[in-house]
Scaffold this motif. Structure first.
Motif, PDB file in Angstrom:
ATOM      1  N   VAL A 114      31.994  36.867  38.641  1.00 24.52           N
ATOM      2  CA  VAL A 114      32.428  35.646  37.904  1.00 24.52           C
ATOM      3  C   VAL A 114      34.163  35.679  37.883  1.00 24.52           C
ATOM      4  O   VAL A 114      34.634  36.583  37.472  1.00 24.52           O
ATOM      5  N   CYS A 115      34.666  34.534  38.227  1.00 28.72           N
ATOM      6  CA  CYS A 115      36.056  34.275  38.321  1.00 28.72           C
ATOM      7  C   CYS A 115      36.191  32.806  38.303  1.00 28.72           C
ATOM      8  O   CYS A 115      35.615  32.119  38.777  1.00 28.72           O
ATOM      9  N   LYS A 116      37.308  32.626  37.216  1.00 31.31           N
ATOM     10  CA  LYS A 116      37.494  30.981  36.868  1.00 31.31           C
ATOM     11  C   LYS A 116      38.634  30.505  37.832  1.00 31.31           C
ATOM     12  O   LYS A 116      39.121  29.457  37.585  1.00 31.31           O
ATOM     13  N   ARG A 117      39.145  31.682  38.877  1.00 32.18           N
ATOM     14  CA  ARG A 117      40.092  30.870  39.627  1.00 32.18           C
ATOM     15  C   ARG A 117      39.904  30.264  41.043  1.00 32.18           C
ATOM     16  O   ARG A 117      40.371  29.169  41.340  1.00 32.18           O
ATOM     17  N   ASN A 118      38.887  30.503  41.557  1.00 35.73           N
ATOM     18  CA  ASN A 118      38.367  29.705  42.898  1.00 35.73           C
ATOM     19  C   ASN A 118      39.554  29.734  44.032  1.00 35.73           C
ATOM     20  O   ASN A 118      39.747  28.564  44.240  1.00 35.73           O
ATOM     21  N   CYS A 119      40.030  30.843  44.196  1.00 34.43           N
ATOM     22  CA  CYS A 119      40.972  30.770  45.203  1.00 34.43           C
ATOM     23  C   CYS A 119      40.247  30.352  46.587  1.00 34.43           C
ATOM     24  O   CYS A 119      39.243  31.086  46.978  1.00 34.43           O
ATOM     25  N   TRP A 120      40.772  29.668  47.190  1.00 35.67           N
ATOM     26  CA  TRP A 120      40.281  29.253  48.694  1.00 35.67           C
ATOM     27  C   TRP A 120      40.209  30.414  49.594  1.00 35.67           C
ATOM     28  O   TRP A 120      39.227  30.251  50.502  1.00 35.67           O
ATOM     29  N   TYR A 121      40.944  31.368  49.633  1.00 36.70           N
ATOM     30  CA  TYR A 121      41.033  32.644  50.469  1.00 36.70           C
ATOM     31  C   TYR A 121      40.221  33.667  50.119  1.00 36.70           C
ATOM     32  O   TYR A 121      40.067  34.904  50.536  1.00 36.70           O
ATOM     33  N   CYS A 122      39.418  33.629  48.801  1.00 40.74           N
ATOM     34  CA  CYS A 122      38.656  34.600  48.198  1.00 40.74           C
ATOM     35  C   CYS A 122      37.840  35.203  49.100  1.00 40.74           C
ATOM     36  O   CYS A 122      37.071  34.710  50.180  1.00 40.74           O
ATOM     37  N   ARG A 174      27.875  37.755  45.930  1.00 42.85           N
ATOM     38  CA  ARG A 174      28.597  38.212  44.735  1.00 42.85           C
ATOM     39  C   ARG A 174      29.490  37.049  44.000  1.00 42.85           C
ATOM     40  O   ARG A 174      29.437  37.414  42.905  1.00 42.85           O
ATOM     41  N   LYS A 175      29.830  36.106  44.802  1.00 42.56           N
ATOM     42  CA  LYS A 175      30.865  35.257  44.235  1.00 42.56           C
ATOM     43  C   LYS A 175      30.164  34.528  42.901  1.00 42.56           C
ATOM     44  O   LYS A 175      29.076  33.946  43.281  1.00 42.56           O
ATOM     45  N   ASN A 176      30.896  34.655  41.941  1.00 40.05           N
ATOM     46  CA  ASN A 176      30.513  33.637  40.668  1.00 40.05           C
ATOM     47  C   ASN A 176      28.974  34.200  40.178  1.00 40.05           C
ATOM     48  O   ASN A 176      28.326  33.392  39.439  1.00 40.05           O
ATOM     49  N   GLY A 236      36.639  42.561  41.022  1.00 40.30           N
ATOM     50  CA  GLY A 236      35.673  41.617  40.494  1.00 40.30           C
ATOM     51  C   GLY A 236      35.745  40.651  41.813  1.00 40.30           C
ATOM     52  O   GLY A 236      36.338  40.905  42.772  1.00 40.30           O
ATOM     53  N   GLY A 237      35.371  39.327  41.442  1.00 38.64           N
ATOM     54  CA  GLY A 237      35.511  38.497  40.159  1.00 38.64           C
ATOM     55  C   GLY A 237      36.758  38.948  39.452  1.00 38.64           C
ATOM     56  O   GLY A 237      37.787  39.562  39.781  1.00 38.64           O
ATOM     57  N   ASP A 238      36.669  38.428  38.047  1.00 41.28           N
ATOM     58  CA  ASP A 238      37.808  38.829  36.988  1.00 41.28           C
ATOM     59  C   ASP A 238      37.314  39.859  36.085  1.00 41.28           C
ATOM     60  O   ASP A 238      36.556  39.595  35.258  1.00 41.28           O
ATOM     61  N   ILE A 284      42.726  49.211  38.698  1.00 39.24           N
ATOM     62  CA  ILE A 284      41.993  47.852  38.238  1.00 39.24           C
ATOM     63  C   ILE A 284      42.794  46.430  39.077  1.00 39.24           C
ATOM     64  O   ILE A 284      44.095  46.657  38.841  1.00 39.24           O
ATOM     65  N   TYR A 285      42.035  45.770  39.354  1.00 37.01           N
ATOM     66  CA  TYR A 285      42.622  44.381  40.062  1.00 37.01           C
ATOM     67  C   TYR A 285      42.507  43.260  39.209  1.00 37.01           C
ATOM     68  O   TYR A 285      41.206  43.399  38.568  1.00 37.01           O
ATOM     69  N   LEU A 286      43.649  42.894  38.746  1.00 39.37           N
ATOM     70  CA  LEU A 286      43.396  41.860  37.826  1.00 39.37           C
ATOM     71  C   LEU A 286      44.006  40.450  38.199  1.00 39.37           C
ATOM     72  O   LEU A 286      45.379  40.355  38.207  1.00 39.37           O
ATOM     73  N   PRO A 287      43.150  39.375  38.289  1.00 36.57           N
ATOM     74  CA  PRO A 287      43.932  38.264  38.393  1.00 36.57           C
ATOM     75  C   PRO A 287      44.573  37.798  37.069  1.00 36.57           C
ATOM     76  O   PRO A 287      44.189  38.262  35.858  1.00 36.57           O
ATOM     77  N   THR A 288      45.803  37.037  36.983  1.00 37.85           N
ATOM     78  CA  THR A 288      46.490  36.798  35.907  1.00 37.85           C
ATOM     79  C   THR A 288      45.928  36.106  34.798  1.00 37.85           C
ATOM     80  O   THR A 288      46.720  35.693  33.783  1.00 37.85           O
TER      81      THR A 288
END
Ligand code: SF4
Length: 336
Positions: free
Chosen positions: A33-41, A47-49, A82-84, A111-115
């Motif tokens: 799950v991630c609330k960012r929705n980057c087009w390049y993900c 796995r996505k969302n 993730g995800g986030d 850890i990988y962290l979207p901001t």
């Protein structure tokens, strides 16, 4: 500078990358799950969302499953992603703390962290168990986010030393100037930058194939590595002291993945190949003989060479080449 594992770097590479290249990092996916929705993900549809947990290829329900995967893959370290991971924050803290408790303080965790959901309070809690933090800023999808990204990344300086704070971004060829400018702006607050060669994924397929050309092989975006080398050159000219790494698709496939396979536990009587795969001589079902091993999940008996020779002509015997990983995908199989 080209590294001996087919990537490029300026000054050096982050500590977490060193474990990864050697195939020693467990990839711990704490949620899709991630609330960012980057087009390049780069996530797959599977796995996505989706609120799923994976340790490498193993879907996990609990800490026990994760620990088993650390043991089977002989990992010495983990990268939480993730995800986030901040969306599953309690889970992230629980997993990181259990891994440290079980495998000791030298078990390196990054850890990988979207901001998006970063707060100083969350970073403080993470810093108890996490050795290295890699931020994924939002400016590639929202050019107005630069100052906000920097403000959040700066919090990390309260809890980690600079060499353990970095940013991680995909190398989108037409965004190279934006990436360079961001690095120049953030350079006093981080110790490293990891730039990933841009690859096709299930979820970015339409947009990438519409707007970009692909290299031979069909999954790496043309011009991505060149954009990375251009960024490295500019930063060298500017005498930037950060460790900058251009992580290529080749590094991931020819070194990281291959090394990870080579470390992975295999069943008795298996033979490793140069590529890190494993070859088994097998027969369907369970047979009770010395020098054999019953593989419960695949409902087959793995045979030593001597036993296979004895059984030739009496039973159907297959020579199977497969990944040693949890999914144990078969690459080739033939009857002998
Ligand atoms: S922040 Fe990361 S996981 Fe989330 S959509 Fe963007 S690339 Fe995908």
């Amino acid at each position: 500078m080209k590294t001996k594992f087919d990537s490029y770097c300026l000054n050096g590479i982050a500590e977490g990358c060193k474990y990864c290249v050697r195939g020693e990092k467990l990839v711990l996916f704490v949620t899709g799950v991630c609330k960012r929705n980057c087009w390049y993900c780069s996530l797959s549809n599977k796995r996505k969302n989706k609120d799923l947990i994976f340790a490498n290829e193993r879907e996990c329900k609990n800490v026990k499953d994760i620990i088993q995967e650390v043991k089977d893959s002989r990992a010495t370290s983990a990268g939480i992603t993730g995800g986030d991971p901040l969306i599953a924050f309690d889970r992230t803290i629980k997993f990181a703390s259990k891994l440290k408790k079980k495998f000791g303080k030298n078990f390196h965790i990054h850890i990988y962290l979207p901001t998006k959901f970063i707060t100083a309070e969350k970073l403080k809690k993470l810093s108890k168990y996490v050795d290295e933090v890699r931020f994924h800023p939002a400016f590639l999808i929202d050019e107005n986010s630069v100052d906000k990204d920097i403000e959040k990344i700066r919090f990390a300086g309260l809890f980690w030393n600079k060499p353990n704070i970095g940013i991680e971004l995909p190398l989108i060829p037409n965004k190279k100037r934006d990436v360079l400018n961001f690095i120049l702006k953030i350079k006093d607050y981080v110790g490293f930058v990891n730039l990933n060669e841009f690859e096709l994924s299930e979820t970015n397929f339409d947009i990438v194939t519409k707007n970009y050309k692909l290299n031979e092989g069909g999954y790496v975006v043309k011009g991505s590595a060149e954009a990375g080398k251009w960024i490295l050159e500019q930063l060298k000219k500017e005498k930037v002291k950060l460790n900058i790494h251009l992580c290529t698709a080749e590094l991931k496939n020819l070194h990281q993945f291959k090394n990870r396979l080579a470390r992975h536990k295999i069943f008795p009587y298996g033979k490793r190949t140069e590529d890190g795969n494993v070859i088994y001589l097998v027969t369907d079902g369970k047979i009770k003989m010395k020098n054999t091993f019953y593989d419960k999940e695949k409902k087959r008996t793995i045979l030593s060479e001597e036993v296979a020779k004895k059984l030739l002509g009496k039973r159907k015997i297959m020579r199977v080449e497969e990944f040693p990983t949890r999914d144990r995908i078969e690459i080739e199989s033939e009857e002998i």
